[in-house]
Design a protein around this motif. Sequence first.
Motif, PDB file in Angstrom:
ATOM      1  N   GLY A 186       0.798  -1.223   0.000  1.00  0.00           N
ATOM      2  CA  GLY A 186       0.000   0.000   0.000  1.00  0.00           C
ATOM      3  C   GLY A 186       0.830   1.271   0.000  1.00  0.00           C
ATOM      4  O   GLY A 186       0.310   2.353  -0.291  1.00  0.00           O
ATOM      5  N   GLU A 187       2.116   1.165   0.282  1.00  0.00           N
ATOM      6  CA  GLU A 187       2.952   2.368   0.268  1.00  0.00           C
ATOM      7  C   GLU A 187       3.183   2.837  -1.176  1.00  0.00           C
ATOM      8  O   GLU A 187       3.393   2.011  -2.074  1.00  0.00           O
ATOM      9  N   ILE A 188       3.122   4.156  -1.381  1.00  0.00           N
ATOM     10  CA  ILE A 188       3.422   4.717  -2.703  1.00  0.00           C
ATOM     11  C   ILE A 188       4.734   5.490  -2.590  1.00  0.00           C
ATOM     12  O   ILE A 188       4.824   6.437  -1.804  1.00  0.00           O
ATOM     13  N   VAL A 189       5.735   5.086  -3.354  1.00  0.00           N
ATOM     14  CA  VAL A 189       7.054   5.712  -3.242  1.00  0.00           C
ATOM     15  C   VAL A 189       7.352   6.516  -4.500  1.00  0.00           C
ATOM     16  O   VAL A 189       7.433   5.955  -5.596  1.00  0.00           O
ATOM     17  N   PRO A 190       7.514   7.862  -4.365  1.00  0.00           N
ATOM     18  CA  PRO A 190       7.886   8.657  -5.536  1.00  0.00           C
ATOM     19  C   PRO A 190       9.334   8.409  -5.943  1.00  0.00           C
ATOM     20  O   PRO A 190      10.221   8.316  -5.086  1.00  0.00           O
ATOM     21  N   LEU A 191       9.543   8.315  -7.237  1.00  0.00           N
ATOM     22  CA  LEU A 191      10.893   8.144  -7.788  1.00  0.00           C
ATOM     23  C   LEU A 191      11.028   9.050  -9.005  1.00  0.00           C
ATOM     24  O   LEU A 191      10.020   9.542  -9.535  1.00  0.00           O
ATOM     25  N   VAL A 192      12.259   9.229  -9.447  1.00  0.00           N
ATOM     26  CA  VAL A 192      12.499   9.913 -10.721  1.00  0.00           C
ATOM     27  C   VAL A 192      13.128   8.917 -11.682  1.00  0.00           C
ATOM     28  O   VAL A 192      14.112   8.253 -11.323  1.00  0.00           O
ATOM     29  N   MET A 193      12.526   8.804 -12.860  1.00  0.00           N
ATOM     30  CA  MET A 193      13.092   7.930 -13.899  1.00  0.00           C
ATOM     31  C   MET A 193      14.035   8.752 -14.783  1.00  0.00           C
ATOM     32  O   MET A 193      13.637   9.788 -15.332  1.00  0.00           O
ATOM     33  N   VAL A 194      15.266   8.278 -14.917  1.00  0.00           N
ATOM     34  CA  VAL A 194      16.282   8.950 -15.723  1.00  0.00           C
ATOM     35  C   VAL A 194      16.257   8.382 -17.134  1.00  0.00           C
ATOM     36  O   VAL A 194      16.255   7.161 -17.313  1.00  0.00           O
ATOM     37  N   GLY A 195      16.234   9.272 -18.092  1.00  0.00           N
ATOM     38  CA  GLY A 195      16.374   8.816 -19.471  1.00  0.00           C
ATOM     39  C   GLY A 195      15.142   9.140 -20.316  1.00  0.00           C
ATOM     40  O   GLY A 195      14.094   9.415 -19.770  1.00  0.00           O
ATOM     41  N   PRO A 196      15.311   9.194 -21.580  1.00  0.00           N
ATOM     42  CA  PRO A 196      16.542   8.826 -22.266  1.00  0.00           C
ATOM     43  C   PRO A 196      17.684   9.822 -22.084  1.00  0.00           C
ATOM     44  O   PRO A 196      17.473  11.012 -21.957  1.00  0.00           O
ATOM     45  N   VAL A 197      18.889   9.227 -22.086  1.00  0.00           N
ATOM     46  CA  VAL A 197      20.107   9.999 -22.316  1.00  0.00           C
ATOM     47  C   VAL A 197      20.445   9.752 -23.779  1.00  0.00           C
ATOM     48  O   VAL A 197      20.522   8.595 -24.198  1.00  0.00           O
TER      49      VAL A 197
END
Length: 175
Positions: A74-85
Amino acid sequence: MDVIALVPLAAVEPEAVEALLDRAFGPDRRTRTAYRIRSGTLPVPELSFAALDADGALLGTIQCWPVELACDDGEIVPLVMVGPVAVEPDHQQGGIGRALMERMLEAISDCPAKGCDSLMLVGDPEYYGRFFGFTAERTAGWRLPGPFEPHRLLARGDKAPDCAGALGPRVGQAA
Ligand SMILES: CC(C)(COP(=O)(O)OP(=O)(O)OC[C@H]1O[C@@H](n2cnc3c(N)ncnc32)[C@H](O)[C@@H]1OP(=O)(O)O)[C@@H](O)C(=O)NCCC(=O)NCCS
Protein backbone atom coordinates in the motif's frame (compact mmCIF):
# COMPACT_ATOMS: atom_id res chain seq x y z
CA MET A 1 34.98 16.84 -25.74
CA ASP A 2 33.43 19.52 -27.91
CA VAL A 3 30.55 20.54 -25.64
CA ILE A 4 30.69 24.06 -24.45
CA ALA A 5 27.42 24.41 -22.59
CA LEU A 6 25.05 22.33 -20.54
CA VAL A 7 21.77 24.23 -20.32
CA PRO A 8 18.29 23.49 -18.95
CA LEU A 9 16.39 21.37 -21.44
CA ALA A 10 13.62 23.98 -21.56
CA ALA A 11 16.05 26.31 -23.39
CA VAL A 12 15.89 24.05 -26.48
CA GLU A 13 13.05 23.73 -28.98
CA PRO A 14 11.05 20.55 -28.21
CA GLU A 15 11.11 19.62 -31.93
CA ALA A 16 14.92 19.57 -31.93
CA VAL A 17 14.92 17.28 -28.87
CA GLU A 18 12.45 14.87 -30.51
CA ALA A 19 14.52 14.77 -33.73
CA LEU A 20 17.68 13.97 -31.76
CA LEU A 21 15.90 11.18 -29.87
CA ASP A 22 14.75 9.70 -33.19
CA ARG A 23 18.33 9.72 -34.49
CA ALA A 24 19.77 8.19 -31.29
CA PHE A 25 17.10 5.52 -30.66
CA GLY A 26 15.19 5.10 -33.92
CA PRO A 27 11.64 6.24 -34.61
CA ASP A 28 10.05 3.19 -32.93
CA ARG A 29 11.39 4.37 -29.56
CA ARG A 30 7.92 5.40 -28.35
CA THR A 31 6.80 1.76 -28.16
CA ARG A 32 9.38 1.03 -25.44
CA THR A 33 8.24 0.14 -21.93
CA ALA A 34 10.12 3.17 -20.55
CA TYR A 35 7.66 5.42 -22.38
CA ARG A 36 4.73 3.65 -20.72
CA ILE A 37 6.27 4.00 -17.26
CA ARG A 38 6.18 7.79 -17.58
CA SER A 39 3.15 8.15 -19.84
CA GLY A 40 1.36 11.49 -19.38
CA THR A 41 4.09 13.13 -17.30
CA LEU A 42 6.32 16.12 -18.06
CA PRO A 43 10.11 16.16 -17.54
CA VAL A 44 11.39 17.26 -14.11
CA PRO A 45 12.88 20.63 -15.14
CA GLU A 46 15.57 20.71 -12.44
CA LEU A 47 17.06 17.40 -13.67
CA SER A 48 16.70 17.72 -17.46
CA PHE A 49 19.52 19.22 -19.54
CA ALA A 50 20.79 19.76 -23.08
CA ALA A 51 24.39 19.82 -24.34
CA LEU A 52 25.12 22.49 -26.98
CA ASP A 53 28.16 23.11 -29.14
CA ALA A 54 29.82 26.50 -29.68
CA ASP A 55 27.26 27.38 -32.35
CA GLY A 56 24.33 26.44 -30.17
CA ALA A 57 23.64 23.19 -32.04
CA LEU A 58 22.10 20.40 -29.96
CA LEU A 59 24.52 17.51 -29.24
CA GLY A 60 22.79 15.64 -26.43
CA THR A 61 19.95 15.56 -23.96
CA ILE A 62 18.97 14.02 -20.66
CA GLN A 63 15.37 13.93 -19.48
CA CYS A 64 14.05 12.81 -16.10
CA TRP A 65 10.43 11.99 -15.25
CA PRO A 66 8.21 11.75 -12.14
CA VAL A 67 7.20 8.13 -11.56
CA GLU A 68 6.12 6.09 -8.56
CA LEU A 69 6.27 2.57 -7.23
CA ALA A 70 2.97 1.34 -5.80
CA CYS A 71 4.21 -1.24 -3.30
CA ASP A 72 1.97 -4.23 -2.69
CA ASP A 73 1.75 -3.27 1.01
CA GLY A 74 0.00 0.00 0.00
CA GLU A 75 2.95 2.37 0.27
CA ILE A 76 3.42 4.72 -2.70
CA VAL A 77 7.05 5.71 -3.24
CA PRO A 78 7.89 8.66 -5.54
CA LEU A 79 10.89 8.14 -7.79
CA VAL A 80 12.50 9.91 -10.72
CA MET A 81 13.09 7.93 -13.90
CA VAL A 82 16.28 8.95 -15.72
CA GLY A 83 16.37 8.82 -19.47
CA PRO A 84 16.54 8.83 -22.27
CA VAL A 85 20.11 10.00 -22.32
CA ALA A 86 20.82 10.62 -25.98
CA VAL A 87 23.90 11.82 -27.83
CA GLU A 88 24.00 12.81 -31.50
CA PRO A 89 25.36 9.67 -33.27
CA ASP A 90 28.36 11.52 -34.78
CA HIS A 91 29.40 12.73 -31.32
CA GLN A 92 29.01 9.53 -29.29
CA GLN A 93 31.86 8.11 -27.18
CA GLY A 94 33.23 11.61 -26.58
CA GLY A 95 32.15 12.14 -22.99
CA ILE A 96 28.89 13.99 -23.67
CA GLY A 97 26.68 11.28 -22.15
CA ARG A 98 28.80 11.24 -19.01
CA ALA A 99 28.77 15.05 -18.78
CA LEU A 100 24.96 15.07 -18.99
CA MET A 101 24.63 12.35 -16.34
CA GLU A 102 27.11 14.09 -14.05
CA ARG A 103 25.27 17.43 -14.42
CA MET A 104 21.99 15.72 -13.56
CA LEU A 105 23.50 13.98 -10.50
CA GLU A 106 24.96 17.31 -9.33
CA ALA A 107 21.50 18.88 -9.56
CA ILE A 108 19.87 16.31 -7.27
CA SER A 109 20.91 18.14 -4.11
CA ASP A 110 19.09 21.33 -5.22
CA CYS A 111 16.06 19.57 -6.65
CA PRO A 112 12.89 20.40 -4.69
CA ALA A 113 10.73 17.80 -6.45
CA LYS A 114 9.63 14.59 -4.77
CA GLY A 115 11.63 11.50 -5.68
CA CYS A 116 14.78 13.36 -6.74
CA ASP A 117 16.79 11.35 -4.23
CA SER A 118 15.51 8.00 -5.59
CA LEU A 119 16.55 7.54 -9.21
CA MET A 120 15.77 4.59 -11.47
CA LEU A 121 16.22 3.82 -15.15
CA VAL A 122 15.99 1.11 -17.76
CA GLY A 123 19.40 0.85 -19.41
CA ASP A 124 22.72 -0.91 -19.83
CA PRO A 125 24.24 -1.85 -16.44
CA GLU A 126 27.66 -1.85 -18.13
CA TYR A 127 27.28 1.92 -18.62
CA TYR A 128 25.04 3.10 -15.79
CA GLY A 129 26.56 0.80 -13.18
CA ARG A 130 30.15 1.33 -14.12
CA PHE A 131 30.06 5.12 -14.14
CA PHE A 132 27.08 6.18 -12.04
CA GLY A 133 26.30 3.59 -9.36
CA PHE A 134 23.01 2.17 -10.69
CA THR A 135 22.31 -1.50 -9.86
CA ALA A 136 19.49 -4.03 -10.11
CA GLU A 137 19.88 -5.01 -6.44
CA ARG A 138 16.65 -3.36 -5.25
CA THR A 139 14.45 -3.81 -8.31
CA ALA A 140 13.80 -7.56 -8.41
CA GLY A 141 10.20 -7.17 -7.17
CA TRP A 142 9.24 -4.28 -9.45
CA ARG A 143 6.64 -4.80 -12.17
CA LEU A 144 6.55 -2.62 -15.29
CA PRO A 145 3.71 -1.84 -17.73
CA GLY A 146 5.37 -3.77 -20.57
CA PRO A 147 8.20 -6.16 -21.38
CA PHE A 148 11.67 -5.56 -19.92
CA GLU A 149 14.90 -7.34 -19.15
CA PRO A 150 15.28 -7.54 -15.33
CA HIS A 151 19.04 -6.98 -15.39
CA ARG A 152 18.44 -3.62 -17.13
CA LEU A 153 15.98 -2.33 -14.47
CA LEU A 154 18.30 -0.25 -12.31
CA ALA A 155 18.08 2.02 -9.26
CA ARG A 156 20.58 4.18 -7.45
CA GLY A 157 21.18 4.57 -3.74
CA ASP A 158 19.74 3.04 -0.60
CA LYS A 159 16.65 5.28 -0.66
CA ALA A 160 15.27 3.39 -3.65
CA PRO A 161 12.46 1.09 -2.52
CA ASP A 162 13.00 -2.67 -2.63
CA CYS A 163 9.37 -3.73 -2.12
CA ALA A 164 7.39 -5.74 -4.66
CA GLY A 165 5.12 -3.40 -6.58
CA ALA A 166 4.03 -1.74 -9.81
CA LEU A 167 5.98 1.12 -11.37
CA GLY A 168 4.03 3.77 -13.25
CA PRO A 169 3.64 7.47 -13.99
CA ARG A 170 3.14 10.07 -11.27
CA VAL A 171 0.49 12.13 -13.03
CA GLY A 172 -1.57 15.09 -11.87
CA GLN A 173 0.84 16.57 -9.35
CA ALA A 174 4.01 18.59 -9.46
CA ALA A 175 7.07 16.41 -9.83
C1 LIG B 1 24.70 5.64 -24.42
C2 LIG B 1 25.08 7.10 -24.67
C3 LIG B 1 24.12 8.03 -23.96
C4 LIG B 1 26.51 7.30 -24.07
O1 LIG B 1 26.94 8.61 -24.27
P1 LIG B 1 28.32 8.88 -25.03
O2 LIG B 1 28.56 10.34 -24.98
O3 LIG B 1 28.28 8.23 -26.37
O4 LIG B 1 29.37 8.04 -24.16
P2 LIG B 1 30.43 8.62 -23.14
O5 LIG B 1 31.51 9.30 -23.91
O6 LIG B 1 29.75 9.36 -22.06
O7 LIG B 1 31.00 7.28 -22.47
C5 LIG B 1 31.90 6.53 -23.19
C6 LIG B 1 32.27 5.29 -22.40
O8 LIG B 1 31.07 4.58 -22.08
C7 LIG B 1 31.08 3.31 -22.71
N1 LIG B 1 29.73 3.08 -23.21
C8 LIG B 1 28.98 3.87 -24.00
N2 LIG B 1 27.78 3.30 -24.24
C9 LIG B 1 27.77 2.13 -23.57
C10 LIG B 1 26.82 1.09 -23.40
N3 LIG B 1 25.61 1.14 -23.97
N4 LIG B 1 27.17 0.01 -22.65
C11 LIG B 1 28.38 -0.05 -22.06
N5 LIG B 1 29.33 0.92 -22.17
C12 LIG B 1 29.03 1.99 -22.92
C13 LIG B 1 32.09 3.42 -23.82
O9 LIG B 1 32.65 2.18 -24.12
C14 LIG B 1 33.12 4.37 -23.22
O10 LIG B 1 33.95 3.66 -22.31
P3 LIG B 1 35.52 4.01 -22.24
O11 LIG B 1 35.59 5.42 -21.71
O12 LIG B 1 36.10 2.99 -21.31
O13 LIG B 1 36.01 3.90 -23.64
C15 LIG B 1 25.14 7.46 -26.19
O14 LIG B 1 26.10 6.66 -26.83
C16 LIG B 1 23.82 7.29 -26.93
O15 LIG B 1 23.04 8.25 -27.04
N6 LIG B 1 23.54 6.08 -27.46
C17 LIG B 1 22.30 5.81 -28.18
C18 LIG B 1 21.11 5.91 -27.28
C19 LIG B 1 21.23 5.03 -26.03
O16 LIG B 1 21.46 3.84 -26.11
N7 LIG B 1 21.04 5.66 -24.83
C20 LIG B 1 21.17 5.00 -23.54
C21 LIG B 1 19.92 4.38 -23.03
S1 LIG B 1 18.90 5.52 -22.09
